[in-house]
Design an enzyme around this catalytic site. Structure first.
Site, PDB file in Angstrom:
ATOM      1  N   HIS A 188      16.395  79.613  12.133  1.00  8.36           N
ATOM      2  CA  HIS A 188      16.509  78.553  10.789  1.00  8.36           C
ATOM      3  C   HIS A 188      18.445  78.738  10.500  1.00  8.36           C
ATOM      4  O   HIS A 188      19.213  79.883  10.410  1.00  8.36           O
ATOM      5  CB  HIS A 188      15.690  79.145  10.064  1.00  8.36           C
ATOM      6  CG  HIS A 188      15.401  77.709   8.592  1.00  8.36           C
ATOM      7  ND1 HIS A 188      16.635  77.728   7.741  1.00  8.36           N
ATOM      8  CD2 HIS A 188      15.744  76.904   8.280  1.00  8.36           C
ATOM      9  CE1 HIS A 188      16.233  76.978   6.921  1.00  8.36           C
ATOM     10  NE2 HIS A 188      15.478  76.186   7.461  1.00  8.36           N
TER      11      HIS A 188
ATOM     12  N   ASP B 120      11.545  69.720   7.049  1.00  6.07           N
ATOM     13  CA  ASP B 120      13.128  70.207   5.880  1.00  6.07           C
ATOM     14  C   ASP B 120      12.576  70.842   4.768  1.00  6.07           C
ATOM     15  O   ASP B 120      13.541  70.679   4.029  1.00  6.07           O
ATOM     16  CB  ASP B 120      14.420  69.990   6.262  1.00  6.07           C
ATOM     17  CG  ASP B 120      14.620  71.191   5.700  1.00  6.07           C
ATOM     18  OD1 ASP B 120      14.485  72.572   5.592  1.00  6.07           O
ATOM     19  OD2 ASP B 120      16.354  70.995   6.248  1.00  6.07           O
TER      20      ASP B 120
END
Lengths: 349, 349, 349, 349
Positions: A190, A312
């Site tokens: 990430h 997200d």
């Protein structure tokens, strides 16, 4: 005949309710970067956003009921949650990192994957990469004891201070990767904001380092390091997940391989072309993307078994990206795979 | 019937001979980075490539006959030449930069655009951005006296040393931009290797900074700075050319705009969405690209009037990229525009 | 340095050797339309082609050694052969059709699937659709006794004369379809030249009926009839294979469904939108196609698990279409599925 | 924070108000196929649609105020109207066709292009192709006296009865084409339902002949006839407009040319490959299409200067297809050309 009286025909809604999302952030009570305990590089996740957006995100990072409601509305059956950036990786002191990772994983286990909405959540565990042996141990505990479906790492890890960083291809990380291959679970790589000392290219516009552009560059760099280092020659069965349609790599991959043929071979330790690792060791999510062109360009580089829809949340909106995906001009076979079937297979759900 | 006797039918060759190439490097006698006079950041253009490739490139940077022969073979009618990176921008001393730019432009004029192959060459002038007022003057001389069809700048400029750099959006560059808008010629923003102090993300793999990946990130950063700075609000008629199918920006542009809506407005001085500048102020070349997917993704973001084929000779091969383009599955109307007609219009050829 | 001395770098060849081809025609001794025994609508397969091409095709329809050599060269591991058009379907007398189908299947079994190159061949059986009950019986024999991996039908069947034709959606074909569903093997719906009475739209250019345009229209019509008839409501597990990237249907399918919403419902017996049958009951091959755009447009409508590479040998060339496919800009995961893995799964190889 | 209180950010609407539509049908008082005077092949335009849709269409074919209101809502600045199918082409008696075409053109001129909404309308004239010399005269009158921007022909023309038809490539049409080339206006080749004698392939599903599938096949056949006939060798400056993203031809064109290389040359009178006529003599509209894949596939075959948005009102909806187009993921340079700039250039608006 008035406009209201005109006959119409509504094709059936394309919204589906089985979607799985897997780049979805939460914050915890035991570790909340927004209130800066323990000390991390940055005291807020999103230093550059406007106030109302920031407040909304902050609330939703811990508001489980709001999340479930948003999932319901958007047709999301299951969310894989993970600790928001900078995460454990931003803790300067390795010992604190080890202890905090453990507490965070326990809290996620309690509140999400065994909580009142347990059927709607799975988790990616967090690990203290500042101490790779400890990270391997915690990864094992996450997967075998807490039922985590993988591990999520927020890019580089701070070692001692803000500008001393460790990337995942460095030799000391080897025990962690060996364990990941043994555990047969993916690592989600990430983004996080580059360290202060690396914001030079953005001088005057430092917010770009915390924008999707800076995130993409930082994370793609990291993924390219992994490929070039030979990691996937040593561990050919590893799976690394990248969000945001592969952080820009699909657009440039052919050219990188095309050029690297002219580079001094001792500089490039890996054995295969990067495209080959891309196709074998990476899985891509669409988190944050709602561009058809970006989606199809990415799909062409990895195939429909290795691309997964994601959101997200709470930085993005389940419904906005869900509606885009549900209505994307795509056959339903591919949509089901990208929407949920691939996630079920890859995460063993 | 043997395989040799089988009837065949050859469709007519698709190779065309009218192509124009415009990211094409040369080196000069008065300024040759390979032999380090005057002092520049790096003493070789390509520090990371293998020996035989490097020797070949070095020869072809100055070998006009070999270039013309390669153009003939590949069906390239006209090449717009420019001084190879790091170019004038790599000179530490502003006064030396001013003087060297002038000498280089004169040599290019003598050897290429008025030389024995004058009908096959045009030039992008070089300018001493270390002294923006002098750069404006030299740009004027290039265009009005030497017939240059534009100016090419190799990214940031060194000011005094290797790590002190100036980007083109900085306020002191304003007189240069005003002159460019007045001269109505494009600026080609060409990559160069990031300064030593910015290779941190590549630690252990510094060659990535001089690979297409590092070049793309550096140049895209620079282009995004230009957009965000408000430059194109002040000078709406400027044209900036980017090579390599836009250095990755087409893949990420939608997402950047999508996210910047949440950023603090005082951080983002520009008035329009980046996509609007992209469509109005940028022109893209395919230099270095031979991926259909990258080509079509780029085309979709800018339209067929703003995309131009190019090569990046001698780093790339006229014929390899020419054959790719000539055989790309594309209608001939679009191919002619991208192959040469757009260049003729935009460069007033 | 001469051009011959220049350093080069050859990326590894992309040619693969595992491909499977499945729209591949043969002729037999017991039934050879070219010599008109038994009587069929047309006495030559390709009445409009030039002499040398026709002679080459005629030879290769029966030349097993030449076929295996061509497969070797093109990297084709396995070919599924089938009787060339018009096939059994062109026989006017149903009793002759029944008898001839049986003989043809036996000869294919002897010469191809149990012959000296048995490891390189599988077969689609032929059936006498003029007598659907007999067709069901012969299909059963083909699959259970001769090891056929499916059945191939060349479009409509003549019933008694050249212009009396039967399409596969007609009610009398029901027993055949029920058996196909029970046998769990696909039906390949192959083109043939429309009957003389249907060449009106081509008046003056009758050859168009025997060109890829006419073949596509005829076969797409037939497939659309199957969908609209409700066949796939009654037999939801049927699989029909179409060649030539779906005979044009992918381009128009969205619009057909978009418009059919306004048609009188009693005219359109099927229960679902055509797109839904397309995604569930059809499998597509690329036989005869070497256009990237057509390939990707088709792929988008069906997904990479339902698209299969094929050639159409000897009308097309194994190597020409093999080289196109091997070098098509596509990730290797998708290429393997489309090149051979899907065929293995769908045909139970 | 409730869902209603969440901060949002609305990107500016993408709806544009400058669009031009050019496959837009009207009916007239002097010739209304729906009431069958004068006699034509069919007495209703849309024999297969459901009642409420048919009534709505019938009203809107003559309701100018409703049309203007719909244009306003959808952001359509200008509509080019034309007589709905089967149009003059469906009249059996040539003398009646000649007289009726004249009356229809006069009525369109009075009600639309010089009427109260004259600034919103232009017209394609209709001509009596049953008498090609008269058609040439009427085309001249339409363009030079009535200001028509082109001529629209609804496919084949009936000559005397329902099944005797004339295609535009037949030799007697030559004087008409010579005049069209001289007048420098395009011919829009619009679909119509195939003649009864050509509905054989649809037996049992005759409505397919009047569906987008049947329309596409019929009109594509016609366009292919024009190309093969050599018409564009004799008249290289003709422009023919096709709707519906080119009636399926973009999907199959590469394969047709690929195969025609093997056909007997005396059968194929034209001098060039069909692709070359496609790129030079055809202009395509998106009328009736709202599929991104079909749009981009078509765009790739003709380029952005030869593709024009359109609707097919009142059979389709200005707003539905306008919203699709306004939000299609496409740069604004290309959108403006396809949305209105190409129409302005090609129709000399």
């Amino acid at each position: 005949m008035s406009d209201q009286q005109r006959p119409t025909f509504h094709l059936p809604s394309r919204r589906t309710g089985q979607k799985i999302a897997l780049e979805e952030a939460i914050s915890t009570h035991v570790f909340n970067p927004a209130i800066s305990l323990p000390p991390v590089q940055r005291t807020a996740e999103l230093p550059y956003v406007n106030t109302s957006y920031g407040a909304d995100v902050k609330d939703r990072l811990t508001n489980i009921e709001a999340r479930v409601a948003a999932m319901d509305k958007a047709g999301v059956a299951l969310t894989v949650v993970s600790l928001t950036m900078p995460g454990i990786e931003g803790i300067f002191d390795p010992a604190v990192a080890v202890e905090t990772a453990r507490k965070v994983n326990d809290e996620i286990h309690e509140l999400y994957t065994t909580g009142p909405h347990a059927s709607r959540f799975r988790a990616f565990g967090c690990v203290p990469m500042q101490d790779p042996e400890a990270a391997a141990l915690e990864a094992t505990r996450c997967v075998l004891e807490l039922g985590c479906v993988g591990i999520l790492v927020n890019g580089f890890s701070n070692i001692g201070d803000a500008d001393t960083v460790q990337y995942l291809d460095e030799p000391q990380c080897e025990p962690f990767w060996a364990k990941m291959e043994e555990l047969k679970v993916p690592l989600y790589l990430h983004p996080r904001i580059p360290p202060p000392g690396q914001l030079g290219p953005y001088k005057g516009y430092e917010f770009l380092g915390g924008s999707p552009w800076g995130f993409g560059v930082e994370t793609a760099n990291h993924a390219i390091r992994l490929m070039i280092s030979g990691l996937f020659d040593r561990h050919p069965n590893l799976t690394v997940i990248l969000g945001h349609c592969g952080e820009g790599i699909p657009f440039s991959l052919d050219r990188i391989d095309h050029r690297l043929r002219h580079f001094q071979s001792q500089l490039v330790p890996c054995k295969l072309r990067l495209q080959e690792y891309w196709e074998r060791n990476f899985v891509i999510t669409t988190a944050g993307v709602k561009s058809d062109a970006t989606f199809f360009d990415t799909l062409r580089t990895c195939g429909e078994d290795r691309l997964l829809w994601s959101v997200d949340y709470p930085y993005e909106d389940y419904d906005e990206l869900g509606e885009w995906f549900d209505n994307l001009e795509l056959n339903e076979n591919s949509r089901a795979k990208i929407g949920w079937q691939n996630a079920r297979r890859i995460l063993n759900l």
